[in-house]
Design an enzyme around this catalytic site. Structure first.
Site, mmCIF file in Angstrom:
data_model
loop_
_atom_site.group_PDB
_atom_site.id
_atom_site.type_symbol
_atom_site.label_atom_id
_atom_site.label_comp_id
_atom_site.label_asym_id
_atom_site.label_seq_id
_atom_site.Cartn_x
_atom_site.Cartn_y
_atom_site.Cartn_z
ATOM 1 N N ARG A 173 45.376 49.646 47.255
ATOM 2 C CA ARG A 173 44.196 48.793 47.067
ATOM 3 C C ARG A 173 43.800 48.275 48.441
ATOM 4 N NH1 ARG A 173 46.391 45.282 49.521
ATOM 5 N NH2 ARG A 173 44.620 43.962 49.017
ATOM 6 N N ALA A 178 39.878 47.645 50.554
ATOM 7 C CA ALA A 178 38.719 48.518 50.737
ATOM 8 C C ALA A 178 38.947 49.693 51.709
ATOM 9 C CB ALA A 178 37.518 47.669 51.175
ATOM 10 N N ASP A 234 35.123 43.426 50.886
ATOM 11 C CA ASP A 234 35.094 44.734 50.238
ATOM 12 C C ASP A 234 33.722 45.377 50.364
ATOM 13 O OD1 ASP A 234 37.812 44.871 48.578
ATOM 14 O OD2 ASP A 234 37.081 42.828 48.725
#
Ligand code: MRU
Length: 364
Positions: free
Chosen positions: A53, A55, A246
């Site tokens: 996980r 971005a 993100d």
């Protein structure tokens, strides 16, 4: 970055050109386990289930996923199979724009009229190249962000107390991290820092991953509940808020892990600088308004249960914290409007969170 003295990245290949390796982040900090991705489906699952996980990391993992799709494809339908994998990868997580960018860039290397081998070589090179790019971007973010920490240290004449949210560390970014890169550099260069780590419910990426990283690197830190930040700011115990992103629009609105907006509000009320560290791969140059950023709604189970280490059984486990039958909502991200952001720290330097500011660093 090092874990137990051994250098790791959060995604890598070694030896076998058909295997991509990642650290299974769902198990940290309790168990350190490396997971192998052999097929595009493995990459889809790893991103969707948050084995990986963050971005920049999901962008690079998706790029490798496209390469694996090509590698495993059959001679007659390789082009179609790569495109199918691309659709599946893009659908895994909607908020981080890195994922979409990475897949689009990889698809540009797919020449359906040419040879499969030629495409495979280009896909491999580009995926590996993207990993290197993200590492270099984060390294540069560290250098630029260091200036801010150094100035605060000179002005205040005491350790710089930095509050961060979620995990924008090397685990999320292949290496160095975004928000953590200036912190690691400051620490390494002898500037005293102390990090307030928001636990970051529901998945506790702060308590589990950021604390793990900082501890491994020897950076002084304290984990706090998500609601403690405002109080600490009022008491004058926070000098700087430093978070990742993100997706940031071309006008400087910042999507980041849920709860970031509240920290920005509290920072503004207490006149504390609020900086966002991000590579250009997290800037959505097409998107103007923060309201248009797709916000991922995640599984209710993440709120209903808390995962952790069970001291009794000496293994990871989860416990229910919400009564059965209660409704639960789980938006994964929020948007901090540009007006609350002191500045953006990018690989090209620091700019204002505005269209003009971003354009001074990124012409096109
Ligand atoms: O849901 P996640 O863990 O993939 O969320 C991403 C994040 O860790 C953060 O929002 C982070 O601050 C930005 S990514 C460097």
């Amino acid at each position: 970055m090092r874990i137990g003295g051994i250098y790791y990245r959060s995604v890598w290949m070694e030896g076998d050109p058909a295997v991509v390796k990642v650290i299974d982040q769902r198990k940290l900090p309790f168990v350190f386990e490396v997971a192998e991705l052999h097929r595009a489906e493995d990459a889809v699952r790893a991103i969707r289930d948050m084995v990986v996980r963050g971005a920049p990391l999901i962008g690079v993992t998706a790029a490798y996923g496209i390469y694996l799709a090509g590698l495993q494809s059959s001679a007659g339908s390789w082009c179609k199979e790569i495109r199918q994998a691309a659709d599946q990868l893009v659908a895994t997580r909607p908020t981080a724009v890195n994922l979409k960018y990475a897949v689009e860039r990889m698809l540009q290397e797919v020449d359906c009229g040419g040879s499969r081998e030629g495409t495979l070589t280009r896909l491999f090179n580009l995926a590996a190249g993207m990993a290197e790019e993200e590492v270099e971007r984060c390294r540069q973010i560290g250098e630029h962000g260091l200036r801010i920490i150094r100035e605060l240290h000179e002005k205040k004449n005491h350790e710089v107390r930095i509050l961060t949210h979620c995990n924008a560390g090397w685990l999320a970014c292949v290496d160095y991290g975004t928000a953590t890169a200036p912190i690691y550099l400051a620490h390494d260069r002898g500037i005293p820092v102390h990090v307030w780590v928001d636990e970051t419910r529901p998945r506790n990426q702060g308590a589990r991953l950021t604390a793990f990283e900082l501890k491994e690197h020897g950076v002084p830190h304290t984990v706090i509940t998500d609601n403690a930040g405002g109080h600490l700011m009022q008491r004058g115990e926070v000098d700087l808020v430093l978070v990742g992103s993100d997706r940031t629009t071309r006008t400087g609105d910042v999507a980041n892990k849920i709860g970031t907006y509240l920290k920005a509000l509290a920072a503004r009320d207490n006149r504390i600088p609020f900086y966002v560290a991000l590579p250009s791969s997290s800037i959505d140059f097409q998107m103007e308004r923060g309201e248009d950023i797709p916000i991922e709604f995640r599984d209710a189970g993440e709120v209903e249960y808390v995962e952790g280490w069970n001291e009794a059984t000496r293994e990871p486990g989860r416990i229910r914290v919400v009564p059965e039958g209660s409704g639960v909502a789980n938006p994964g991200f929020d948007v901090t409007p540009a007006r609350l952001v002191t500045g953006l720290i990018t690989e090209r330097g620091i700019c204002r969170a505005s269209e003009k500011g971003i354009r001074t660093l990124f012409q096109k």
